[in-house]
Motif scaffolding. Structure first.
Motif, short mmCIF file in Angstrom:
data_model
loop_
_atom_site.label_atom_id
_atom_site.label_comp_id
_atom_site.label_asym_id
_atom_site.label_seq_id
_atom_site.Cartn_x
_atom_site.Cartn_y
_atom_site.Cartn_z
N GLY A 13 0.83 -1.19 0.00
CA GLY A 13 0.00 0.00 0.00
C GLY A 13 0.87 1.24 0.00
O GLY A 13 0.77 2.08 0.90
N GLY A 14 1.72 1.36 -1.03
CA GLY A 14 2.70 2.44 -1.03
C GLY A 14 2.55 3.48 -2.11
O GLY A 14 3.46 4.29 -2.30
N THR A 15 1.43 3.49 -2.82
CA THR A 15 1.32 4.38 -3.96
C THR A 15 0.62 5.71 -3.66
O THR A 15 0.49 6.55 -4.54
CB THR A 15 0.58 3.69 -5.12
N MET A 16 0.20 5.90 -2.41
CA MET A 16 -0.48 7.15 -2.05
C MET A 16 -0.40 7.34 -0.55
O MET A 16 -0.07 6.42 0.20
CB MET A 16 -1.94 7.13 -2.51
N GLY A 17 -0.67 8.55 -0.10
CA GLY A 17 -0.79 8.83 1.32
C GLY A 17 0.42 8.45 2.14
O GLY A 17 1.57 8.75 1.79
N MET A 18 0.18 7.78 3.26
CA MET A 18 1.24 7.45 4.21
C MET A 18 2.28 6.50 3.62
O MET A 18 3.48 6.64 3.85
CB MET A 18 0.62 6.86 5.48
N GLY A 19 1.82 5.52 2.84
CA GLY A 19 2.75 4.59 2.22
C GLY A 19 3.69 5.27 1.26
O GLY A 19 4.90 4.99 1.22
N LEU A 20 3.16 6.18 0.46
CA LEU A 20 4.00 6.92 -0.49
C LEU A 20 4.98 7.82 0.25
O LEU A 20 6.13 7.97 -0.17
CB LEU A 20 3.12 7.73 -1.44
N ALA A 21 4.55 8.41 1.36
CA ALA A 21 5.45 9.26 2.15
C ALA A 21 6.61 8.43 2.70
O ALA A 21 7.76 8.90 2.73
CB ALA A 21 4.68 9.92 3.28
N LEU A 35 6.97 -1.18 -3.92
CA LEU A 35 5.70 -0.80 -3.32
C LEU A 35 4.54 -1.32 -4.14
O LEU A 35 4.64 -1.43 -5.37
CB LEU A 35 5.60 0.71 -3.12
N THR A 36 3.47 -1.64 -3.46
CA THR A 36 2.30 -2.21 -4.13
C THR A 36 1.11 -1.26 -4.04
O THR A 36 1.01 -0.43 -3.14
CB THR A 36 1.88 -3.56 -3.50
N GLY A 37 0.22 -1.41 -4.99
CA GLY A 37 -1.03 -0.68 -5.02
C GLY A 37 -1.93 -1.33 -6.04
O GLY A 37 -1.53 -2.30 -6.71
N ARG A 38 -3.14 -0.81 -6.21
CA ARG A 38 -4.05 -1.43 -7.16
C ARG A 38 -4.69 -0.44 -8.13
O ARG A 38 -5.29 -0.84 -9.12
CB ARG A 38 -5.14 -2.22 -6.44
N ASN A 39 -4.57 0.86 -7.86
CA ASN A 39 -5.14 1.87 -8.74
C ASN A 39 -4.13 2.23 -9.82
O ASN A 39 -3.04 2.72 -9.51
CB ASN A 39 -5.52 3.11 -7.91
N ALA A 217 0.86 12.97 6.21
CA ALA A 217 1.37 11.64 5.86
C ALA A 217 2.84 11.53 6.21
O ALA A 217 3.32 10.48 6.63
CB ALA A 217 1.13 11.38 4.37
N ASP A 218 3.59 12.62 6.03
CA ASP A 218 5.02 12.58 6.32
C ASP A 218 5.29 12.43 7.81
O ASP A 218 6.27 11.81 8.21
CB ASP A 218 5.70 13.84 5.79
N GLU A 219 4.42 12.97 8.66
CA GLU A 219 4.60 12.79 10.10
C GLU A 219 4.44 11.31 10.48
O GLU A 219 5.16 10.80 11.35
CB GLU A 219 3.62 13.67 10.86
N VAL A 220 3.51 10.63 9.83
CA VAL A 220 3.37 9.19 10.06
C VAL A 220 4.59 8.45 9.52
O VAL A 220 5.11 7.52 10.15
CB VAL A 220 2.09 8.65 9.42
N ALA A 221 5.07 8.86 8.34
CA ALA A 221 6.23 8.21 7.73
C ALA A 221 7.45 8.31 8.64
O ALA A 221 8.20 7.33 8.82
CB ALA A 221 6.53 8.84 6.38
N LYS A 222 7.67 9.47 9.24
CA LYS A 222 8.82 9.63 10.13
C LYS A 222 8.72 8.71 11.34
O LYS A 222 9.73 8.14 11.77
CB LYS A 222 8.94 11.10 10.56
N ALA A 223 7.52 8.55 11.88
CA ALA A 223 7.32 7.65 13.01
C ALA A 223 7.56 6.20 12.61
O ALA A 223 8.20 5.43 13.34
CB ALA A 223 5.92 7.82 13.58
N ALA A 224 7.04 5.82 11.43
CA ALA A 224 7.22 4.44 10.95
C ALA A 224 8.69 4.13 10.72
O ALA A 224 9.18 3.04 11.06
CB ALA A 224 6.42 4.23 9.67
#
Length: 252
Positions: A13-21, A35-39, A217-224
């Motif tokens: 789930g990396g093509t948008m939002g938090m995953g992309l960040a 990264l995976t996605g479906r759209n 989304a980037d704030e979540v990415a930094k935590a991850a």
């Protein structure tokens, strides 16, 4: 910057939002990512933005044939995996009296069953000393009206993460989770809402959050990424990225 140089990462789930960040920060830091996605539109835009260091592949968590095919593709493109981020998820809101079996099955397929068997398939490719980070949600503890099924899937995902942490600790693989609150992502993370409903949902989230705003989304990415790379003596932990929302609820 080469903080992640030599690392191989998979983002489900990396093509948008938090995953992309997360993907952007990894690529900027020198990692090679898949990264995976479906759209199709999101897949193309992510590939264009991330460039040759990213392998962007179409894979649907609700399709177990696609889930079973993914490990061979990952091995072909990356070989072993150092970092695995399980980020994909869907949310369809509605009171219990109105939820349909199709909605129930769809959310459990994408949010829990698909991730479970994705991780199972990728386990042989995870290198000893690596890390897994799940994206859960504050909804797994808040008891929010209209989110009964979504909350249950995320609570199940967190339980899975805890069990996995126990099973993989002997290999030095750490397993943790980020628990986002209200985050600015495309569509607000909720399917099927009108523009007016999205605005109302956002306003309600800002009002409920002690910091009185949505996170990015980037704030979540930094935590991850902190959990995946820097938190070397941490496993089986869920880190809230929610502007104080859950802490406020727990304190009441």
């Amino acid at each position: 910057m080469s903080k992640y140089a030599g690392r191989k990462a998979v983002i489900i789930g990396g093509t948008m939002g938090m995953g992309l960040a997360i993907a952007k920060r990894l690529v900027e830091g020198g990692a090679e990512v898949l990264l995976t996605g479906r759209n199709p539109k999101n897949l193309k835009e992510a590939a264009d933005e991330l460039g040759p260091a990213a392998h962007v592949v179409s894979s649907d968590l609700a399709d177990l044939d696609a889930v079973r095919a993914l490990p061979a593709l990952v091995e072909e493109r990356l070989g072993g995996v150092d970092l695995l981020f399980v980020n994909a998820g869907i949310s369809e809101l509605g009171p219990i009296a109105e939820m349909t079996e199709d909605q129930y099955d769809r959310m459990f397929a994408v949010n829990l069953k698909g991730p479970y068997f994705t991780v199972q398939g990728l386990l042989p490719l995870l290198r000893d000393g690596g890390a897994v980070v799940f994206t859960t949600s504050v909804a797994d503890v808040t008891g929010t009206p209209g989110m009964s099924v979504y909350s249950a899937t995320k609570a199940g995902l967190w339980s899975f993460a805890q069990g996995l942490a126990s099973e993989l600790v002997g290999r030095g693989i750490r397993v943790n989770a980020v628990s986002p609150g209200y985050i600015d992502t495309p569509g607000g993370g909720v399917q099927g809402l009108t523009e007016e409903e999205h605005r109302a949902f956002k306003a309600a989230g800002d009002a409920a959050t002690p910091m009185h705003r949505h996170g990015t989304a980037d704030e979540v990415a930094k935590a991850a990424l902190f959990l995946a790379v820097d938190a070397t003596f941490t496993t089986g932990v869920k880190l809230a990225v929610d502007g104080g929302l859950v802490q406020q609820i727990v304190s009441v």
